[in-house]
Design a protein around this motif. Structure first.
Motif, short mmCIF file in Angstrom:
data_model
loop_
_atom_site.label_atom_id
_atom_site.label_comp_id
_atom_site.label_asym_id
_atom_site.label_seq_id
_atom_site.Cartn_x
_atom_site.Cartn_y
_atom_site.Cartn_z
N ASN A 594 0.83 -1.21 0.00
CA ASN A 594 0.00 0.00 0.00
C ASN A 594 0.86 1.25 0.00
O ASN A 594 0.57 2.23 -0.70
CB ASN A 594 -0.93 -0.02 1.20
N ASN A 595 1.94 1.24 0.80
CA ASN A 595 2.87 2.37 0.80
C ASN A 595 3.41 2.63 -0.61
O ASN A 595 3.47 3.79 -1.06
CB ASN A 595 4.05 2.09 1.72
N LEU A 596 3.81 1.58 -1.29
CA LEU A 596 4.43 1.73 -2.61
C LEU A 596 3.43 2.26 -3.64
O LEU A 596 3.78 3.09 -4.49
CB LEU A 596 5.02 0.40 -3.05
N PHE A 597 2.20 1.79 -3.58
CA PHE A 597 1.18 2.32 -4.49
C PHE A 597 0.94 3.81 -4.22
O PHE A 597 0.82 4.61 -5.15
CB PHE A 597 -0.13 1.55 -4.34
N ARG A 598 0.87 4.19 -2.95
CA ARG A 598 0.64 5.60 -2.61
C ARG A 598 1.83 6.46 -3.02
O ARG A 598 1.66 7.55 -3.57
CB ARG A 598 0.38 5.73 -1.11
N MET A 644 -4.39 3.86 -8.84
CA MET A 644 -4.47 4.91 -7.82
C MET A 644 -4.87 6.22 -8.46
O MET A 644 -4.39 6.57 -9.55
CB MET A 644 -3.12 5.08 -7.12
N LYS A 645 -5.73 6.94 -7.80
CA LYS A 645 -6.14 8.26 -8.28
C LYS A 645 -5.53 9.31 -7.36
O LYS A 645 -5.67 9.23 -6.13
CB LYS A 645 -7.66 8.38 -8.30
N ASN A 646 -4.84 10.27 -7.96
CA ASN A 646 -4.12 11.27 -7.17
C ASN A 646 -4.71 12.65 -7.46
O ASN A 646 -4.77 13.08 -8.61
CB ASN A 646 -2.63 11.25 -7.52
N LEU A 647 -5.14 13.32 -6.40
CA LEU A 647 -5.63 14.68 -6.54
C LEU A 647 -4.46 15.64 -6.36
O LEU A 647 -3.75 15.60 -5.35
CB LEU A 647 -6.69 14.97 -5.48
N PHE A 648 -4.25 16.51 -7.38
CA PHE A 648 -3.27 17.59 -7.28
C PHE A 648 -4.03 18.88 -6.99
O PHE A 648 -4.90 19.27 -7.75
CB PHE A 648 -2.53 17.77 -8.62
N VAL A 649 -3.69 19.50 -5.86
CA VAL A 649 -4.33 20.76 -5.50
C VAL A 649 -3.24 21.82 -5.41
O VAL A 649 -2.24 21.63 -4.73
CB VAL A 649 -5.07 20.66 -4.16
N SER A 650 -3.42 22.93 -6.11
CA SER A 650 -2.45 24.02 -6.05
C SER A 650 -3.15 25.32 -5.72
O SER A 650 -4.36 25.46 -5.91
CB SER A 650 -1.71 24.15 -7.39
N GLY A 651 -2.34 26.27 -5.22
CA GLY A 651 -2.88 27.59 -4.89
C GLY A 651 -3.79 27.55 -3.68
O GLY A 651 -3.91 26.56 -2.98
N GLU A 652 -4.45 28.67 -3.45
CA GLU A 652 -5.40 28.74 -2.35
C GLU A 652 -6.65 29.45 -2.79
O GLU A 652 -6.64 30.25 -3.73
CB GLU A 652 -4.78 29.43 -1.13
N GLY A 653 -7.72 29.14 -2.13
CA GLY A 653 -9.03 29.67 -2.48
C GLY A 653 -10.10 28.71 -1.99
O GLY A 653 -9.80 27.62 -1.48
N PRO A 654 -11.35 29.08 -2.14
CA PRO A 654 -12.43 28.26 -1.57
C PRO A 654 -12.52 26.86 -2.16
O PRO A 654 -12.82 25.91 -1.45
CB PRO A 654 -13.69 29.08 -1.88
N VAL A 655 -12.24 26.72 -3.46
CA VAL A 655 -12.35 25.40 -4.08
C VAL A 655 -11.22 24.49 -3.58
O VAL A 655 -11.46 23.35 -3.18
CB VAL A 655 -12.31 25.51 -5.62
N ALA A 656 -9.99 25.00 -3.60
CA ALA A 656 -8.84 24.21 -3.13
C ALA A 656 -9.00 23.82 -1.67
O ALA A 656 -8.78 22.67 -1.28
CB ALA A 656 -7.55 24.99 -3.34
N ASP A 657 -9.41 24.78 -0.85
CA ASP A 657 -9.58 24.50 0.57
C ASP A 657 -10.68 23.47 0.80
O ASP A 657 -10.57 22.60 1.68
CB ASP A 657 -9.90 25.78 1.34
N ALA A 658 -11.74 23.56 0.02
CA ALA A 658 -12.86 22.62 0.17
C ALA A 658 -12.43 21.20 -0.18
O ALA A 658 -12.83 20.23 0.48
CB ALA A 658 -14.04 23.05 -0.69
N VAL A 659 -11.61 21.07 -1.23
CA VAL A 659 -11.14 19.74 -1.62
C VAL A 659 -10.30 19.12 -0.51
O VAL A 659 -10.48 17.95 -0.15
CB VAL A 659 -10.33 19.82 -2.93
N VAL A 660 -9.39 19.91 0.04
CA VAL A 660 -8.54 19.40 1.12
C VAL A 660 -9.39 19.00 2.32
O VAL A 660 -9.19 17.93 2.92
CB VAL A 660 -7.49 20.45 1.51
N ARG A 661 -10.35 19.85 2.67
CA ARG A 661 -11.19 19.56 3.83
C ARG A 661 -12.04 18.30 3.59
O ARG A 661 -12.11 17.42 4.45
CB ARG A 661 -12.10 20.75 4.12
N LYS A 662 -12.65 18.21 2.43
CA LYS A 662 -13.51 17.05 2.15
C LYS A 662 -12.69 15.77 2.07
O LYS A 662 -13.17 14.71 2.47
CB LYS A 662 -14.28 17.28 0.85
N PHE A 663 -11.50 15.86 1.53
CA PHE A 663 -10.66 14.67 1.44
C PHE A 663 -10.31 14.14 2.83
O PHE A 663 -10.35 12.94 3.08
CB PHE A 663 -9.38 14.98 0.66
N SER A 664 -9.97 15.05 3.74
CA SER A 664 -9.61 14.63 5.10
C SER A 664 -10.80 14.07 5.86
O SER A 664 -10.64 13.32 6.82
CB SER A 664 -9.00 15.80 5.88
#
Length: 724
Positions: A594-598, A644-664
């Motif tokens: 699992n570590n290696l896939f991530r 594996m699906k990898n989300l790349f999030v860059s910058g800051e703003g409501p959309v980026a912050d929402a993705v990080v929050r929802k992912f966690s």
């Protein structure tokens, strides 16, 4: 013969478990080349006794037998007695545990094995009684076993040696058979997602629908399997269709029922924090009272996942409870690392001379009436099933230490107690809360706490680091993340060699001599990946990259793939085995795959991707035959088939912050998240991952990458991604 009498060397060890035997008349030796050579020079069997500090039956045998002058005389005159802490040397423990399980059908601790001077096991078992000292009169008599083994070795030495060699050869053949099956099938091994359905079916057959858990007593938490069942309902729709939507929902229900029963049962410390090792009873009411770091560290993310998929207040409260246990004294070390365990036994009061199992945790009705008001005592006794004569059944109290005592289990709901008492439900909850606080204050003030094994074990700290990091991010509790960071810093400063990139196994009064094993690397790597996901500080991924390369260098099987548990050329290991089955601890190869896939997704590293697939395929035969034992590898099976699906999030703003929050705040197996910009530390990562240098870290953007194919996501697609 020995030229001079052996002396007890336990005081030279740093292990609390080994040191506890320093006053035994038994002349314990430590597991060293000198002790092994002494057995060869004197042509004696080694009597190898393995246990751990929190083990109740280890204490029983120590008092009954190893403190007995007659037993000690036999051991000292005819054997080379060796005492080992299984947490310092899990490799030796596993080597001889495999033998005992293969020859007796069972295992446990204390683990006692008679071993030839060439280290081949001849005869072994677990607890052996000493009737003269009060042990059970039926069953194996330790003194008789010692005399029998002395006679057999004296009269039939060559047969003993042949038997030992034969057993080791058979165990080696079993290990190699798995490698041959995997190698014959090659990388395209035919593993299919249908194995998840087969795994589910096993748990469905063995599920206890009345009390939760699997099988009958004794019952263990098995967090790896519970986590696997929870994840089934969170996988993408194409996988749920393979397993069956009904099966996925049922898998989640089985996990939820089990976790609810445990949270309300005696296995949970209802007054303080944390979980005991396992339940002696089917209904989780009577625990085996020791508390282990590895159990609580694994249960933390499982209860978190259960909360995230159900939003149950009970699961949220239990998640916080475990995190509190791990981040406060006595478990949290002043050095930042987290201690190994608390004992099952303790003194009932400071004036008592003899410890009893569970003394710190059990209660009498008289104590409830003494400590609580009449109203509190009445309601709290109903809530926790406290009986005037005690609630522990006699046949479960082998040593008679729990007579008249009560373990606390939630057996009544506040709404029912409200109807009985004529109070509101809120009033009942307040009474229970007040009662708990008074009982806790009394316990802390009046009862000596169980002994603490204050070793800092690298692998177990890795498990805790990951759970604390995830809980901190999901529940918005920075204190949990800070505790995870402190634990990493403790290991990095005291157990990690920056020049060689290697770990040591244990810290206590300085770093131990034992190098890290494959699980130390695997579990710490997993924890660090989760810590990166909570902080987006790429220094944790940089450390992961170093550790992963070391793990591959020291433990990788270049012929049949997968990770050996021990490094090559270790002189006191007869069988170099691989750990893939999830037991009390998650399997090393399951976590490693699992570590290696991530890592392959986070770092865009094709080499890690290849080794991830090779690790999975190394166990094709075993997984196909017994899929239920390989929960840890099942998530890697999904990653290998669906990617594996990898989300790349860059910058800051409501959309980026929402993705990080929802992912966690979601259970997202087979997904990773990488963030650059917005204050994240990502300079190292931008050089390590070839997909990142061209991205503008200041531009708010969300991409979904599968392999090297990435596409921008709009807000609607993001909502759909998390809704699924």
């Amino acid at each position: 013969m020995v030229s001079q009498p052996l002396r007890n060397r336990c005081g030279e060890s740093k292990s609390p478990y080994v040191r506890a035997h320093a006053d035994n008349p038994t002349a314990w030796q430590l597991w060293t080349p000198e002790a092994i050579q002494l057995a060869r020079d004197t042509n004696r069997l080694l009597f190898v006794s393995i246990g751990y500090s929190a083990c109740h039956w280890c204490h029983v045998m120590a008092h009954e037998s190893f403190d007995d002058p007659k037993i000690a005389q036999i051991l000292n005159e005819h054997f080379i007695p060796v005492k080992i802490d299984r947490e310092e040397r899990p490799d030796i423990d596993r080597q001889y545990m495999d033998f005992v399980q293969a020859t007796t059908g069972g295992g446990g601790w204390p683990l006692n094995v008679f071993v030839t001077p060439d280290l081949e096991p001849v005869f072994g078992g677990t607890y052996w009684a000493n009737p003269r000292a009060g042990g059970p009169s039926r069953g194996a008599d330790f003194e008789q076993i010692l005399r029998m083994m002395e006679r057999i070795w004296r009269e039939q030495e060559e047969k003993c040696r042949e038997s030992g060699r034969s057993v080791i050869e058979q165990l080696s053949q079993i290990t190699q058979a798995g490698d041959r099956r995997a190698n014959a099938d090659g990388e395209e091994n035919g593993l299919e997602l249908g194995l998840l359905q087969e795994s589910y079916s096993h748990y469905k057959r063995t599920f206890d629908s009345t009390y939760g858990g699997f099988g009958r007593a004794p019952k263990f938490p098995t967090p790896a399997h519970l986590g696997h069942l929870l994840k089934l309902s969170s996988y993408p729709s194409e996988l749920r269709e393979v397993v069956g939507e009904d099966s996925c929902r049922d898998a989640r229900a089985m996990a939820v029922k089990t976790l609810e029963s445990m949270a309300k049962g005696g296995i949970k410390d209802q007054i303080g924090h944390g979980f005991a090792r396992y339940s002696v009873t089917r209904n989780w009411s009577l625990p085996h009272f020791e508390k282990m770091l590895y159990d609580n560290a694994q249960l933390l993310p499982v209860y978190l996942d259960a909360y995230l998929v159900t939003r149950s207040p009970l699961f949220k409260e239990t998640t916080r409870d475990i995190a509190t246990y791990l981040t406060t004294q006595p478990m949290m070390s002043s050095l930042g690392g987290i201690h190994a365990s608390e004992d099952a036994d303790s003194l009932p009061t400071a004036n008592d001379a003899h410890k009893r199992e569970g003394a710190f945790y059990v209660w009498t009705m008289d104590e409830f009436k003494k400590i609580l008001t009449e109203e509190e005592a009445q309601i709290c006794a109903r809530y926790w099933n406290v009986q005037p004569q005690g609630n522990v059944e006699r046949h479960h109290d082998v040593q008679g230490e729990l007579k008249g005592q009560n373990t606390l289990c939630v057996t009544a709901e506040p709404k029912d107690l409200a109807k009985e008492s004529g109070k509101s439900e809120d009033e009942v909850r307040d009474i229970i809360r007040s009662g708990r606080q008074k009982l806790l204050a009394y316990r802390d003030a009046q009862r000596p706490r169980p002994s603490l094994d204050d070793k800092i074990v690298t692998s177990w700290n890795g498990l805790a680091i990951g759970g604390l990091a995830r809980a901190g991010a999901s529940l918005n509790e920075p204190a949990y993340i800070n505790a995870a960071v402190k634990a990493v810093e403790c290991i990095r400063e005291r157990l990690f060699d920056t020049n060689t990139g290697t770990l040591r196994r244990v810290y206590r009064e300085g770093p131990g001599e034992t190098p890290g094993f494959a699980d130390d690397y695997a579990f710490l790597i997993a924890g660090l990946i989760d810590l990166y996901g909570a902080t987006f500080d790429d220094k944790w991924l940089s450390l992961v990259d170093t550790l992963q390369k070391t793990q591959i260098e020291q433990f990788w099987d270049t012929d049949n793939h997968g990770f050996f548990s021990t490094p090559a050329g270790q002189p006191d290991i007869l069988i170099r085995s691989k750990d893939a089955v999830d037991n009390a601890e998650p399997s090393t190869n399951g976590v490693s795959a699992n570590n290696l896939f991530r890592l392959a997704a986070l770092l865009d590293d094709a080499g890690y991707q290849q080794r991830a697939n090779q690790t999975l395929t190394a166990f094709v035969g075993e997984m196909s035959e017994h899929p239920a034992g390989y929960s840890g590898l099942m998530s890697s099976l999904v990653a290998s088939k669906l990617g594996m699906k990898n989300l790349f999030v860059s910058g800051e703003g409501p959309v980026a912050d929402a993705v990080v929050r929802k992912f966690s705040q979601s259970v997202a197996p087979a997904h990773t998240l990488l963030r650059i910009g917005a204050g994240s530390q990502s300079e190292w990562l931008r050089h390590r991952n070839d997909l990142l240098p061209d991205l503008d870290p200041e531009r708010e953007m969300v991409q979904l990458c599968e392999g090297r194919m990435c596409r921008l996501l709009g807000e609607d697609e993001i909502e759909k991604l998390f809704a699924e």
